[in-house]
Design an enzyme around this catalytic site. Structure first.
Site, PDB file in Angstrom:
ATOM      1  N   ASP A  94      -0.238   6.577   2.346  1.00 21.98           N
ATOM      2  CA  ASP A  94      -0.575   7.995   2.521  1.00 21.98           C
ATOM      3  C   ASP A  94      -1.926   8.195   1.854  1.00 21.98           C
ATOM      4  OD1 ASP A  94      -0.742  10.742   2.576  1.00 21.98           O
ATOM      5  OD2 ASP A  94       0.896  11.085   1.164  1.00 21.98           O
ATOM      6  N   ASP A 134      -9.128   8.860   4.540  1.00 21.00           N
ATOM      7  CA  ASP A 134      -9.834   8.190   5.626  1.00 21.00           C
ATOM      8  C   ASP A 134     -10.673   7.033   5.053  1.00 21.00           C
ATOM      9  OD1 ASP A 134      -8.891  10.376   7.374  1.00 21.00           O
ATOM     10  OD2 ASP A 134     -10.186  11.565   6.096  1.00 21.00           O
TER      11      ASP A 134
HETATM   12  N1  AAT Z   1      -0.496  13.759   1.670  1.00 21.14           N
HETATM   13  C1  AAT Z   1      -1.623  14.023   2.481  1.00 21.14           C
HETATM   14  C2  AAT Z   1      -2.879  13.876   1.746  1.00 21.14           C
HETATM   15  C3  AAT Z   1      -3.654  12.768   1.751  1.00 21.14           C
HETATM   16  S1  AAT Z   1      -4.370  12.491   0.288  1.00 21.14           S
HETATM   17  C4  AAT Z   1      -4.652  10.802   0.153  1.00 21.14           C
HETATM   18  C5  AAT Z   1      -4.742  10.358  -1.306  1.00 21.14           C
HETATM   19  O1  AAT Z   1      -5.064   8.964  -1.321  1.00 21.14           O
HETATM   20  C6  AAT Z   1      -5.808  11.067  -2.145  1.00 21.14           C
HETATM   21  O2  AAT Z   1      -5.192  11.747  -3.194  1.00 21.14           O
HETATM   22  C7  AAT Z   1      -6.697   9.916  -2.660  1.00 21.14           C
HETATM   23  O3  AAT Z   1      -7.153  10.104  -3.985  1.00 21.14           O
HETATM   24  C8  AAT Z   1      -5.741   8.724  -2.543  1.00 21.14           C
HETATM   25  N2  AAT Z   1      -6.394   7.408  -2.491  1.00 21.14           N
HETATM   26  C9  AAT Z   1      -7.530   7.062  -1.845  1.00 21.14           C
HETATM   27  N3  AAT Z   1      -7.821   5.765  -2.061  1.00 21.14           N
HETATM   28  C10 AAT Z   1      -6.834   5.271  -2.860  1.00 21.14           C
HETATM   29  C11 AAT Z   1      -6.578   3.983  -3.439  1.00 21.14           C
HETATM   30  N4  AAT Z   1      -7.407   2.950  -3.241  1.00 21.14           N
HETATM   31  N5  AAT Z   1      -5.463   3.843  -4.194  1.00 21.14           N
HETATM   32  C12 AAT Z   1      -4.610   4.878  -4.410  1.00 21.14           C
HETATM   33  N6  AAT Z   1      -4.814   6.113  -3.896  1.00 21.14           N
HETATM   34  C13 AAT Z   1      -5.915   6.310  -3.128  1.00 21.14           C
HETATM   35  C14 AAT Z   1      -3.896  11.965   2.971  1.00 21.14           C
HETATM   36  C15 AAT Z   1      -4.748  12.696   3.927  1.00 21.14           C
HETATM   37  C16 AAT Z   1      -4.870  12.069   5.265  1.00 21.14           C
HETATM   38  C17 AAT Z   1      -6.260  12.184   5.828  1.00 21.14           C
HETATM   39  C18 AAT Z   1      -6.385  13.202   6.872  1.00 21.14           C
HETATM   40  N7  AAT Z   1      -7.714  13.271   7.429  1.00 21.14           N
END
Ligand code: AAT
Length: 297
Positions: free
Chosen positions: A169, A172
């Site tokens: 989850d 992008d």
């Molecule tokens: N639940 C729907 C919201 C999201 S948020 C996605 C999360 O992934 C963010 O909080 C971001 O900080 C986290 N994230 C990004 N890269 C990493 C990583 N390498 N390790 C752990 N967490 C990470 C998803 C939205 C979907 C997109 C829609 N356009």
């Protein structure tokens, strides 16, 4: 612009401020009553807007992540489809998901002993606890093991076969999530899944992010096998184009439709008062428009 006449006949302007997510060719705008949170974290710009149509809205680097009034579509669909088609999942891993919505939905299922969530950015968690509390409601649950770290590193270090469900989850493929779209990462996910484990990821908009969409399905199929990867759709008004996809990849025999029990799904959705997922949606979500099916065939 909303204009009304005052008693004196002068126009009264209601607040007319808009958040806009811009791409090269399309944009999505939401009218809002101000910004509630605005922090540049070590990874991204974290903002929360008070929108008039969709409630409080979380954005990262100017891109919509989730909103109070349509979050349920994404969070119900990313969690209940794998959980209700796995024989008996006990441990789930969520990569990203800092708003807490995915953890909240997983923890509706009594079968889980533990949900591990690895979010890279503690500012996302902070912003959501403060301003999207309905989404962040699972953070106090004793079955939730919240780890603030890079999900790529966590997966690399996790033991073989240690999770029944892995949910990616995450954002992008720009910024901290870039490495979450690589072959190496998905090979590690496959390794840490149990024999009958399932991986579900948010797999972008087929129309808007067509290149990434095509590429990641090729990657999943190269790892899980051609007939072990399925795509399903849901309608999320605040995401670009409104049509959003999820991938379902099975390491063992689990199949998203053959292993689905309509009565069980129906009862689950009813018991929890779900707002999107039900037994009909579960089946319908795997029916793909031709242009989407063609992209991944
Ligand atoms: N639940 C729907 C919201 C999201 S948020 C996605 C999360 O992934 C963010 O909080 C971001 O900080 C986290 N994230 C990004 N890269 C990493 C990583 N390498 N390790 C752990 N967490 C990470 C998803 C939205 C979907 C997109 C829609 N356009």
């Amino acid at each position: 612009r909303d204009e009304k006449s005052s008693e004196e006949g002068d126009p009264i302007r209601t607040r007319d401020v808009w958040f806009t997510e811009r791409d090269d060719k399309i944009a999505l705008s939401l009218k809002h009553d101000g910004k509630l949170y605005d922090v540049q974290s070590d990874f991204q710009k974290v903002e929360v807007y008070k929108t008039q149509a969709y409630g409080n809205l979380l954005t990262l680097d100017g891109m919509v992540m989730t909103s109070e009034k349509d979050e349920y579509v994404y969070h119900e669909m990313i969690t209940h489809i794998p959980t209700l088609t796995h024989p008996k999942p006990k441990r789930a891993l969520v990569i990203g998901g800092g708003d807490g919505g995915t953890a909240r939905e997983l923890l509706r299922h009594d079968c889980y002993d533990e949900v591990v969530m690895v979010e890279i950015d503690d500012k996302v968690i902070e912003a959501c606890k403060e301003h999207l509390p309905g989404i962040a409601s699972a953070f106090g649950n004793p079955k939730l093991n919240l780890i603030v770290d890079d999900g790529i590193k966590y997966v690399k270090e996790a033991a073989n076969g240690s999770f029944d469900i892995v949910i990616v989850d995450s954002t992008d493929p720009v910024g901290p999530a870039e490495g979450l779209f690589t072959v190496e990462f998905y090979k590690e996910v496959y390794r840490i899944l149990s024999d009958d484990g399932i991986m579900v990821t948010q797999s972008e908009s087929p129309r808007f992010n067509s290149k990434v969409f095509r590429e990641i399905y090729q990657v999943y199929r190269s790892i899980f096998g051609q007939d072990k990867v399925h795509c399903y759709l849901a309608y999320i008004p605040t995401y670009p184009t409104g049509m959003w996809s999820f991938s379902y990849s099975s390491k063992g025999k689990a199949h998203p439709l053959n292993d689905f029990n309509a009565e069980e799904s129906k009862a689950f959705a009813k018991k929890h008062g779900l707002k999107y997922y039900n037994e009909g949606i579960h089946q319908a979500a795997f029916a793909l428009p031709n242009f989407v099916a063609d992209m991944i065939s």
